[in-house]
Write a protein that holds these residues in place. Structure first.
Motif, PDB file in Angstrom:
ATOM      1  N   VAL A   1       0.881  -1.207   0.066  1.00 54.61           N
ATOM      2  CA  VAL A   1      -0.124  -0.093   0.044  1.00 54.61           C
ATOM      3  C   VAL A   1       0.824   1.385   0.061  1.00 54.61           C
ATOM      4  CG1 VAL A   1      -1.826   1.423   1.033  1.00 54.61           C
ATOM      5  CG2 VAL A   1      -1.730  -1.286   1.203  1.00 54.61           C
ATOM      6  N   ALA A   2       0.789   1.961  -1.031  1.00 50.74           N
ATOM      7  CA  ALA A   2       1.363   3.274  -1.264  1.00 50.74           C
ATOM      8  C   ALA A   2       0.614   4.379  -0.881  1.00 50.74           C
ATOM      9  CB  ALA A   2       2.171   3.336  -2.560  1.00 50.74           C
ATOM     10  N   TYR A   3       0.253   4.865   0.358  1.00 50.20           N
ATOM     11  CA  TYR A   3      -0.733   6.161   0.446  1.00 50.20           C
ATOM     12  C   TYR A   3       0.065   7.042   1.418  1.00 50.20           C
ATOM     13  CZ  TYR A   3      -4.832   3.941  -1.456  1.00 50.20           C
ATOM     14  OH  TYR A   3      -5.707   3.407  -2.527  1.00 50.20           O
ATOM     15  N   GLY A   4       1.615   6.671   1.440  1.00 49.13           N
ATOM     16  CA  GLY A   4       2.556   7.558   2.513  1.00 49.13           C
ATOM     17  C   GLY A   4       1.883   7.402   3.870  1.00 49.13           C
ATOM     18  N   SER A   5       2.890   7.637   4.863  1.00 55.41           N
ATOM     19  CA  SER A   5       2.668   7.327   6.349  1.00 55.41           C
ATOM     20  C   SER A   5       2.292   8.538   7.056  1.00 55.41           C
ATOM     21  CB  SER A   5       3.965   6.847   6.815  1.00 55.41           C
ATOM     22  OG  SER A   5       3.903   6.294   8.070  1.00 55.41           O
ATOM     23  N   PRO A   6       1.124   8.469   7.932  1.00 59.44           N
ATOM     24  CA  PRO A   6       0.617   7.381   8.292  1.00 59.44           C
ATOM     25  C   PRO A   6      -0.765   6.778   7.722  1.00 59.44           C
ATOM     26  CG  PRO A   6      -0.262   9.344   9.642  1.00 59.44           C
ATOM     27  CD  PRO A   6       0.459   9.821   8.535  1.00 59.44           C
TER      28      PRO A   6
ATOM     29  N   VAL B   1       4.242   1.041   1.912  1.00 64.22           N
ATOM     30  CA  VAL B   1       5.662   0.908   1.134  1.00 64.22           C
ATOM     31  C   VAL B   1       5.928   2.294   0.360  1.00 64.22           C
ATOM     32  CG1 VAL B   1       5.534  -1.392   0.389  1.00 64.22           C
ATOM     33  CG2 VAL B   1       4.520   0.370  -1.020  1.00 64.22           C
ATOM     34  N   GLY B   2       5.132   3.219   1.103  1.00 65.74           N
ATOM     35  CA  GLY B   2       5.641   4.742   0.833  1.00 65.74           C
ATOM     36  C   GLY B   2       5.638   5.040  -0.767  1.00 65.74           C
ATOM     37  N   GLY B   3       7.021   5.639  -1.314  1.00 62.08           N
ATOM     38  CA  GLY B   3       6.924   5.973  -2.513  1.00 62.08           C
ATOM     39  C   GLY B   3       7.649   4.802  -3.408  1.00 62.08           C
ATOM     40  N   ALA B   4       7.674   3.581  -2.863  1.00 60.34           N
ATOM     41  CA  ALA B   4       8.191   2.368  -3.581  1.00 60.34           C
ATOM     42  C   ALA B   4       7.657   2.497  -5.161  1.00 60.34           C
ATOM     43  CB  ALA B   4       7.902   1.168  -2.979  1.00 60.34           C
ATOM     44  N   PHE B   5       6.458   2.505  -5.360  1.00 58.23           N
ATOM     45  CA  PHE B   5       6.056   2.267  -6.800  1.00 58.23           C
ATOM     46  C   PHE B   5       6.434   3.401  -7.491  1.00 58.23           C
ATOM     47  CE2 PHE B   5       2.003   0.359  -4.844  1.00 58.23           C
ATOM     48  CZ  PHE B   5       2.481  -0.739  -4.498  1.00 58.23           C
ATOM     49  N   ASP B   6       6.713   4.697  -7.233  1.00 56.50           N
ATOM     50  CA  ASP B   6       7.213   5.654  -7.883  1.00 56.50           C
ATOM     51  C   ASP B   6       8.670   5.358  -8.034  1.00 56.50           C
ATOM     52  OD1 ASP B   6       4.716   7.030  -7.345  1.00 56.50           O
ATOM     53  OD2 ASP B   6       5.850   7.999  -5.462  1.00 56.50           O
ATOM     54  N   PHE B   7       9.427   4.796  -7.178  1.00 56.76           N
ATOM     55  CA  PHE B   7      10.850   4.660  -7.620  1.00 56.76           C
ATOM     56  C   PHE B   7      10.734   3.298  -8.562  1.00 56.76           C
ATOM     57  CE2 PHE B   7      11.633   6.148  -3.083  1.00 56.76           C
ATOM     58  CZ  PHE B   7      12.133   7.157  -3.555  1.00 56.76           C
TER      59      PHE B   7
ATOM     60  N   TRP C   1       9.937  19.988  -2.063  1.00 60.63           N
ATOM     61  CA  TRP C   1       9.019  20.272  -1.166  1.00 60.63           C
ATOM     62  C   TRP C   1       8.627  19.331   0.100  1.00 60.63           C
ATOM     63  CZ3 TRP C   1       9.033  18.223  -6.158  1.00 60.63           C
ATOM     64  CH2 TRP C   1       8.574  16.978  -6.471  1.00 60.63           C
ATOM     65  N   ARG C   2       9.556  18.195  -0.103  1.00 59.07           N
ATOM     66  CA  ARG C   2       9.377  17.252   1.078  1.00 59.07           C
ATOM     67  C   ARG C   2      10.465  17.973   2.437  1.00 59.07           C
ATOM     68  NH1 ARG C   2       8.462  11.879   0.159  1.00 59.07           N
ATOM     69  NH2 ARG C   2       9.754  11.326   1.569  1.00 59.07           N
ATOM     70  N   TRP C   3      10.855  19.062   2.203  1.00 50.26           N
ATOM     71  CA  TRP C   3      11.614  19.565   3.387  1.00 50.26           C
ATOM     72  C   TRP C   3      11.029  19.568   4.800  1.00 50.26           C
ATOM     73  CZ3 TRP C   3      10.301  23.765   6.404  1.00 50.26           C
ATOM     74  CH2 TRP C   3       9.484  24.692   6.067  1.00 50.26           C
TER      75      TRP C   3
END
Ligand code: UDP
Length: 242
Positions: free
Chosen positions: A160-165, A186-192, A220-222
């Protein structure tokens, strides 16, 4: 499997290979398992989000995804074997799945990305086949549709890639209705994997600076990095208390 605690959150001392072996054991066992890929931002989140904290504590496997987690484990005198990145875990799982016929479902990321990640893995690992893919959203309005889709696809694992949490909360809410042995954020795994976001070169990964590379690519992730001083504080407090 040795389980350590960092600022009260669990993390399992597994190598990349061992993590895959544990995922396979969950599939063979068959009951639902929540898998978390832990990074410092998540530790900070858990310090003020009791629901999230309970979810991480309930996980069957917590993988040390962030280099900060590995560094903290060393500082606390219980060193983890290595960093086990979520994206590498998806990739290694795909290699195993191609051999054994396991079929994962890819949920999340922008429209088309999960599908592209699945087809990239099918090219890399002949025999790999996804049980399904869907972008969707973590909003409760879509939940029933997604549950139906996943149950019908009957996958061995759900990434599941919806970002945490959001992704961990989504999984925890639905774990027992999904009927999937492995459900992992899995966070950004599919993007990579799909090549939508470039990954840091291996040498940068090796020296523990993948987070900095990612920050340069996605400035923008700063804001997320603001969690780092809090993480250091939590770890140092634990060190000097104990
Ligand atoms: N995402 C999504 N729906 C949302 C929020 C995020 O599909 O409502 C996706 C986003 O497209 C990305 C992933 O979730 O693919 C999260 O990536 P991010 O880099 O934020 O996660 P991290 O690895 O930092 O947890």
């Amino acid at each position: 499997m040795q389980r350590l605690y960092i600022a009260g959150l669990p993390v399992d001392n597994v190598s990349s290979e061992e993590a895959i072996a544990v995922l396979e054991s969950f599939i063979l066992e068959g009951s639902p398992h929540l898998v978390v890929t832990l990074n410092p931002e998540m530790v900070v989140r858990a310090s003020h989000d009791a629901e999230f904290r309970r979810i991480v504590l309930s996980a069957s496997l917590v993988i040390p995804d962030g280099i900060g987690i590995v560094l903290a484990s060393r500082l606390l005198g219980t060193p983890l074997k290595e960093r086990v990145a979520g994206v590498d875990t998806v990739e290694r799982f795909a290699a195993l799945a191609a051999k054994k016929g396991y079929r994962p479902f890819f949920l999340g990321a922008a429209p088309g990305v999960a599908q592209k990640a699945a087809s990239t893995l099918a090219q890399r690992y002949p025999g790999f086949k996804a049980a399904g893919f869907y972008s969707g959203s973590p909003s409760p309005a879509e939940e029933e549709t997604i549950l139906k889709m996943v149950r019908e696809a009957s996958p061995d694992a759900l990434f599941v890639a919806y970002g945490s949490p959001a992704q961990e909360k989504w999984i925890a809410r639905n774990l027992h209705r999904l009927g999937v042995p492995v459900a992992m954020g899995v966070g950004g795994a599919f993007d990579f994997i799909a090549g939508v976001v470039p990954r840091a070169p291996k040498v940068i990964q090796k020296v523990g600076l993948e987070w900095l590379f990612r920050l340069l690519i996605q400035p923008w992730r700063w804001r997320r990095q603001l969690a780092l001083p809090v993480f250091c504080f939590l770890v140092l407090r634990e060190k000097f208390k104990g």
